[in-house]
Design a protein around this motif. Structure first.
Motif, PDB file in Angstrom:
ATOM      1  N   LYS A 156      11.955   2.740  11.795  1.00  0.00           N
ATOM      2  CA  LYS A 156      13.364   3.054  11.531  1.00  0.00           C
ATOM      3  C   LYS A 156      13.525   3.568  10.112  1.00  0.00           C
ATOM      4  CE  LYS A 156      16.027   0.121  14.679  1.00  0.00           C
ATOM      5  NZ  LYS A 156      16.706  -1.164  14.780  1.00  0.00           N
ATOM      6  N   ASN A 157      13.843   4.843   9.987  1.00  0.00           N
ATOM      7  CA  ASN A 157      14.068   5.458   8.667  1.00  0.00           C
ATOM      8  C   ASN A 157      12.993   5.115   7.647  1.00  0.00           C
ATOM      9  OD1 ASN A 157      16.499   6.743   9.355  1.00  0.00           O
ATOM     10  ND2 ASN A 157      17.539   4.751   9.218  1.00  0.00           N
ATOM     11  N   VAL A 158      11.763   5.233   8.082  1.00  0.00           N
ATOM     12  CA  VAL A 158      10.667   4.837   7.195  1.00  0.00           C
ATOM     13  C   VAL A 158      10.315   5.960   6.217  1.00  0.00           C
ATOM     14  CG1 VAL A 158       8.216   4.222   7.122  1.00  0.00           C
ATOM     15  CG2 VAL A 158       9.708   3.205   8.847  1.00  0.00           C
ATOM     16  N   SER A 159      10.247   5.599   4.944  1.00  0.00           N
ATOM     17  CA  SER A 159       9.816   6.558   3.928  1.00  0.00           C
ATOM     18  C   SER A 159       8.644   5.988   3.173  1.00  0.00           C
ATOM     19  CB  SER A 159      10.948   6.854   2.938  1.00  0.00           C
ATOM     20  OG  SER A 159      12.039   7.412   3.626  1.00  0.00           O
TER      21      SER A 159
ATOM     22  N   ASN B  13      11.488   8.362  12.031  1.00  0.00           N
ATOM     23  CA  ASN B  13      11.868   7.499  13.158  1.00  0.00           C
ATOM     24  C   ASN B  13      10.928   7.732  14.322  1.00  0.00           C
ATOM     25  OD1 ASN B  13      14.442   6.123  12.334  1.00  0.00           O
ATOM     26  ND2 ASN B  13      14.923   8.272  11.881  1.00  0.00           N
ATOM     27  N   LEU B  14      10.567   6.638  14.959  1.00  0.00           N
ATOM     28  CA  LEU B  14       9.642   6.752  16.077  1.00  0.00           C
ATOM     29  C   LEU B  14       9.799   5.531  16.962  1.00  0.00           C
ATOM     30  CD1 LEU B  14       7.053   8.170  17.306  1.00  0.00           C
ATOM     31  CD2 LEU B  14       5.716   6.686  15.833  1.00  0.00           C
ATOM     32  N   LYS B  15       9.842   5.768  18.274  1.00  0.00           N
ATOM     33  CA  LYS B  15       9.923   4.647  19.190  1.00  0.00           C
ATOM     34  C   LYS B  15       8.772   4.751  20.185  1.00  0.00           C
ATOM     35  CE  LYS B  15      13.518   1.858  21.153  1.00  0.00           C
ATOM     36  NZ  LYS B  15      14.932   1.686  21.416  1.00  0.00           N
TER      37      LYS B  15
ATOM     38  N   ASN C 114       7.560  -5.420  18.692  1.00  0.00           N
ATOM     39  CA  ASN C 114       8.254  -6.296  19.639  1.00  0.00           C
ATOM     40  C   ASN C 114       9.562  -6.859  19.052  1.00  0.00           C
ATOM     41  OD1 ASN C 114       6.397  -5.863  21.606  1.00  0.00           O
ATOM     42  ND2 ASN C 114       5.231  -7.745  21.221  1.00  0.00           N
ATOM     43  N   ASN C 115      10.347  -5.966  18.474  1.00  0.00           N
ATOM     44  CA  ASN C 115      11.658  -6.291  17.899  1.00  0.00           C
ATOM     45  C   ASN C 115      11.608  -7.210  16.692  1.00  0.00           C
ATOM     46  OD1 ASN C 115      12.998  -4.732  19.848  1.00  0.00           O
ATOM     47  ND2 ASN C 115      12.770  -6.432  21.298  1.00  0.00           N
ATOM     48  N   GLN C 116      10.426  -7.403  16.168  1.00  0.00           N
ATOM     49  CA  GLN C 116      10.294  -8.214  14.967  1.00  0.00           C
ATOM     50  C   GLN C 116       9.790  -7.338  13.842  1.00  0.00           C
ATOM     51  OE1 GLN C 116       7.617 -11.522  15.437  1.00  0.00           O
ATOM     52  NE2 GLN C 116       9.181 -12.925  14.739  1.00  0.00           N
ATOM     53  N   ARG C 117      10.361  -7.533  12.674  1.00  0.00           N
ATOM     54  CA  ARG C 117       9.899  -6.730  11.554  1.00  0.00           C
ATOM     55  C   ARG C 117       8.426  -6.997  11.297  1.00  0.00           C
ATOM     56  NH1 ARG C 117      13.454  -5.915   6.136  1.00  0.00           N
ATOM     57  NH2 ARG C 117      11.550  -4.899   5.454  1.00  0.00           N
TER      58      ARG C 117
ATOM     59  N   ASN D 118       2.721 -11.080  11.706  1.00  0.00           N
ATOM     60  CA  ASN D 118       2.466 -10.399  12.986  1.00  0.00           C
ATOM     61  C   ASN D 118       1.576  -9.169  12.856  1.00  0.00           C
ATOM     62  OD1 ASN D 118       4.293  -8.626  11.892  1.00  0.00           O
ATOM     63  ND2 ASN D 118       5.925  -9.007  13.380  1.00  0.00           N
ATOM     64  N   ILE D 119       1.308  -8.752  11.620  1.00  0.00           N
ATOM     65  CA  ILE D 119       0.397  -7.616  11.453  1.00  0.00           C
ATOM     66  C   ILE D 119      -0.986  -7.930  12.014  1.00  0.00           C
ATOM     67  CG2 ILE D 119      -0.425  -8.252   9.107  1.00  0.00           C
ATOM     68  CD1 ILE D 119       0.324  -4.728  10.341  1.00  0.00           C
ATOM     69  N   TRP D 120      -1.374  -9.204  11.888  1.00  0.00           N
ATOM     70  CA  TRP D 120      -2.687  -9.616  12.400  1.00  0.00           C
ATOM     71  C   TRP D 120      -2.716  -9.562  13.916  1.00  0.00           C
ATOM     72  CZ3 TRP D 120      -6.402  -9.789   8.889  1.00  0.00           C
ATOM     73  CH2 TRP D 120      -6.036  -9.981   7.551  1.00  0.00           C
ATOM     74  N   GLU D 121      -1.546  -9.865  14.528  1.00  0.00           N
ATOM     75  CA  GLU D 121      -1.434  -9.777  15.986  1.00  0.00           C
ATOM     76  C   GLU D 121      -1.565  -8.307  16.434  1.00  0.00           C
ATOM     77  OE1 GLU D 121      -1.319 -11.687  18.474  1.00  0.00           O
ATOM     78  OE2 GLU D 121      -0.539 -10.327  20.027  1.00  0.00           O
ATOM     79  N   VAL D 122      -0.876  -7.415  15.700  1.00  0.00           N
ATOM     80  CA  VAL D 122      -0.971  -5.989  16.029  1.00  0.00           C
ATOM     81  C   VAL D 122      -2.430  -5.532  15.965  1.00  0.00           C
ATOM     82  CG1 VAL D 122      -0.345  -3.647  15.292  1.00  0.00           C
ATOM     83  CG2 VAL D 122       1.359  -5.477  15.208  1.00  0.00           C
TER      84      VAL D 122
END
Lengths: 264, 213
Positions: free
Chosen positions: B5-8, B21-23, B61-64, B69-73
Motif C-alpha cells: 500500500k503506497n510503498v516508497s 501498490n500491489l495486491k 494476510n492482512n497483517q503488517r 511474520n517476516i520469518w513466516e513469509v
C-alpha cells in the motif's frame, strides 16, 4: 644448572644484530627503517616494563592481583581484536571480552589444575605466564576468525540472503561463514603443530631448556601447551561469534551496517 | 495474501519505488515487467524483509509485515534471486544443504522424484555429482528451479530465473509454474515469454509511475 645471564654489554652486542637489516633497508630503500626502529624500541620498553611487573607479581604472588592482571590483559586483547578487525567497538567489546574471559580462564584452570596439578592454580609463575601465552594465541585467532566471519557475510550478502529468503534461520544462513571463520582461525595453530620439533623448537621449549629443564620435561610442556592453545583458540572464536551474532543482526536477520567501523 | 500500500523506497535521496501498490491473491500468478534499474528487485527484497519501506505498508494476510511474520513469509517462500552463485560444492551437496534447513525438515528426500524433475528440465543424472560452480548459467537456473519445485512451497519469488534459458525451455518453466494452481507466483522478468503467458497478471513498471494492466 643456571641460565647464563646476558650482561648489559652483551645486550648492546645483541642490538648490533640490527645493523644489517638497517643497512639493507637503507641500500634498497625499503622504507622500513623508521618502523623497525620504533618496533625495536617498543619491544624493548614493553619487555623491560614487563620484567619489572612480573618480578613484582612473582614476589607478591597475590591471587587477586594475579586475577586482576589477567583481566587487564583480556580487556587489552579485546580492544586489540576489535580494532584489528575494523569492527565497531561499542557493539563488540562486551561479547568479545566475555568470550575471551570464559575460554581463557577455563583452559587456564584446566591446564593448571588438571594437567600441572598445582596446589595453587593462581600461582603467578603459571597463572600469568601461561595465561598470557594462551591469550596471545587467542588474540591472533580471533582477529582472523571474527573479521573473516563478518566480512565474508558482508561480501557474500546475496548468498546469505538467498538462504534467509528461503526460510533459513540466521544461524543456518551464517553457518558456512562460521565454518570458514573457524577453519581460518585454527589453520595457523594446526600447521605449526605439524612442523614443531623438526624445523624449529618453539619459544617456550627453547626457554625451558635454556632455563635448565630437561628436554623431556620441555616437550611434555610443549605438547600440553599446544593442545591448550588449540582449545583456547577454537573455544574463544566459537564464543566470540556466538556472543556477537545476536547484536550484529537485526530482528529480520539482516546484518547491521553499523557493526563495521568504516564503510567497506 | 500480500498487499503493498503506497510503498516508497529511497536509495540515496532518490525514489527507486514511489507509491507502489500491489495486491497478490493466493494462487495468483504475477509478472513484474519493465526495464532494469526501476525497482523490480526492490519489490521482492521488501517482501522478504531484506530492506524496509521508507513510506507505506506491506501486508501479509492482512497483517503488517514485521519482524515476527517476516520469518513466516520466508518459510513458505521459495526465493530465487538474480545472483545464483549461492554455494560451493556439488549440486547434490547443495540440494542436501537446502533440505537440511529446519524449514524443510518435513520434506522427504525422494531422489526419484528429484531425478524426474531434473529430467523434465533436461538435466541428466550426472549433474548431481558436478560442481555447481562449473555449471553454465542456464544449468544453474534449471538446477535451482527444479530443486525449489521439488520443495513445493506456497509462494515463489522468481527474479529473472529464465534469463539464460532458450525459448523452448523458458516456455517449459513458465508453463510449469502457471499450471500449479495452488502456488502463488511473483516473477520478475524481461522475457517476452512471460509477458505473453496466458492468464498472468502483468504489472508494468515504467520509471516511478506504475500502471496495473
Amino acid at each position: 644448572m643456571e641460565t647464563t645471564d646476558i650482561s648489559s654489554f652483551s645486550l648492546i652486542m645483541a642490538f648490533f644484530m640490527l645493523l644489517y637489516p638497517i643497512i639493507l633497508s637503507y641500500l634498497f630503500n625499503l622504507k622500513i627503517i623508521k618502523d623497525s626502529i620504533i618496533s625495536v624500541i617498543r619491544m624493548s620498553v614493553q619487555l623491560f616494563i614487563m620484567s619489572l611487573i612480573l618480578s613484582y607479581f612473582f614476589q607478591i604472588n597475590n591471587i587477586w592481583i594475579n586475577i586482576g592482571w589477567i583481566i587487564f590483559m583480556i580487556i587489552f586483547a579485546s580492544f586489540r581484536i576489535i580494532q584489528a578487525s575494523k569492527l565497531n567497538t561499542k557493539n563488540f567489546i562486551m561479547p568479545v571480552f566475555f568470550a575471551l574471559a570464559i575460554s581463557n580462564l577455563f583452559v587456564l584452570f584446566y591446564f593448571n589444575y588438571i594437567i600441572l596439578r598445582l596446589d595453587n592454580v593462581f600461582e603467578a609463575r603459571y597463572f600469568i605466564v601461561i595465561g598470557g601465552m594462551l591469550l596471545g594465541n587467542a588474540l591472533t585467532g580471533n582477529i582472523i576468525g571474527i573479521s573473516n566471519f563478518y566480512k565474508d557475510i558482508q561480501r557474500n550478502k546475496e548468498r546469505y540472503l538467498f538462504y534467509l529468503g528461503n526460510g533459513a534461520t540466521v544461524y543456518e544462513a551464517a553457518m558456512p561463514y562460521f565454518r570458514n571463520a573457524l577453519i581460518s582461525a585454527l589453520r595457523p595453530t594446526i600447521a605449526s603443530m605439524a612442523t614443531i620439533g623438526i624445523v624449529y623448537l618453539p619459544g617456550m621449549m627453547t626457554g625451558q631448556i635454556l632455563g635448565g629443564a630437561s628436554p623431556q620435561t620441555a616437550i611434555k610442556y610443549q605438547i600440553a601447551i599446544m593442545l591448550a592453545i588449540l582449545l583456547t583458540v577454537s573455544l574463544s572464536v566459537t564464543l566470540t561469534i556466538v556472543f556477537t551474532i545476536k547484536s550484529s543482526f537485526d530482528e529480520c536477520g539482516i546484518i547491521k551496517e553499523n557493526i563495521f567501523k568504516e564503510k567497506q | 495474501m500480500i498487499e503493498f500500500k503506497n510503498v516508497s523506497k529511497k536509495f540515496q535521496d532518490s525514489y527507486i519505488l514511489k507509491n507502489f501498490n500491489l495486491k497478490i491473491e493466493e494462487g495468483s500468478k504475477t509478472l513484474i515487467y519493465g526495464k532494469s534499474g526501476i525497482g523490480k528487485t526492490t519489490i521482492i527484497r521488501l517482501l522478504l524483509g531484506f530492506i524496509k519501506p521508507d513510506e507505506g505498508e506491506i501486508y501479509y494476510n492482512n497483517q503488517r509485515l514485521n519482524s515476527k511474520n517476516i520469518w513466516e513469509v520466508r518459510r513458505i517462500t521459495a526465493y530465487i534471486g538474480q545472483n545464483i552463485e549461492i554455494a560451493n560444492g556439488t549440486v547434490l551437496e547443495i540440494i542436501k544443504s537446502i533440505l537440511k534447513l529446519k524449514v524443510n525438515e518435513n520434506i522427504f528426500f525422494d531422489q526419484q522424484k528429484l531425478i524426474e524433475l531434473f529430467n523434465f528440465f533436461e538435466l541428466d543424472k550426472t549433474v548431481f555429482e558436478k560442481e555447481y560452480e562449473s555449471l553454465s548459467g542456464g544449468e544453474k537456473q534449471r538446477v535451482l528451479i527444479a530443486t525449489f519445485i521439488f520443495l513445493n512451497k506456497k509462494i515463489y519469488l522468481l527474479d529473472e530465473v529464465t534469463s539464460s534459458l532458450d525459448r523452448e525451455m523458458k516456455l517449459k518453466v513458465i508453463n510449469y509454474f502457471l499450471d500449479k494452481k495452488e502456488w502463488t507466483i511473483i516473477s520478475i522478468s524481461h522475457d517476452q515469454e512471460w509477458l505473453s503467458a496466458p492468464g498472468i497478471n502483468v504489472i508494468k513498471m515504467e520509471g516511478q509511475k506504475v500502471g496495473n494492466h
